[in-house]
Design an enzyme around this catalytic site. Sequence first.
Site, short mmCIF file in Angstrom:
data_model
loop_
_atom_site.label_atom_id
_atom_site.label_comp_id
_atom_site.label_asym_id
_atom_site.label_seq_id
_atom_site.Cartn_x
_atom_site.Cartn_y
_atom_site.Cartn_z
N GLY A 61 57.36 -92.58 -6.47
CA GLY A 61 58.34 -91.76 -7.15
C GLY A 61 58.35 -90.31 -6.72
N SER A 62 58.94 -89.50 -7.57
CA SER A 62 59.22 -88.09 -7.29
C SER A 62 57.97 -87.23 -7.22
CB SER A 62 60.14 -87.56 -8.39
OG SER A 62 60.25 -86.16 -8.31
#
EC number: 4.2.1.182
Length: 131
Positions: A61-62
Amino acid sequence: MEISCRIISRGRGKGPVIISDKPLSFLGGVDPGTGTVIDPRHPLHGRSMSGKVLVIPGGKGSTVGSYVIFQMSKNGTAPAAIICSNAEPIIATGAIMAGIPMVDRPEADLFQILEDSLEVEVDAVEGKIRV
């Protein structure tokens, strides 16, 4: 039992294991206010990692996930230590910023050895996991 590993974020932490063989995204996957996994698709959904030794293959993810880990530390909801099969920059950066002991690349397959609630010590000064 003592397992050698690579040090990512220095320190020592111990507690009961919370383990999953699935990567975890901290941004949107973990509530920093409680330390609970909120991603309904993750096997740890509904469980808190606060004060535990989190064992996962790695993150996903981010990059904002690093700040979620940091916020967990500020909130007192962070894991006591993190063990990854192979650390990636998101979780590694978050652990370093938050001062959470973290290791990776254990010389044994921890998914075959460890189980939930087993007490483990992560020595990210000497590069050892003690079971």
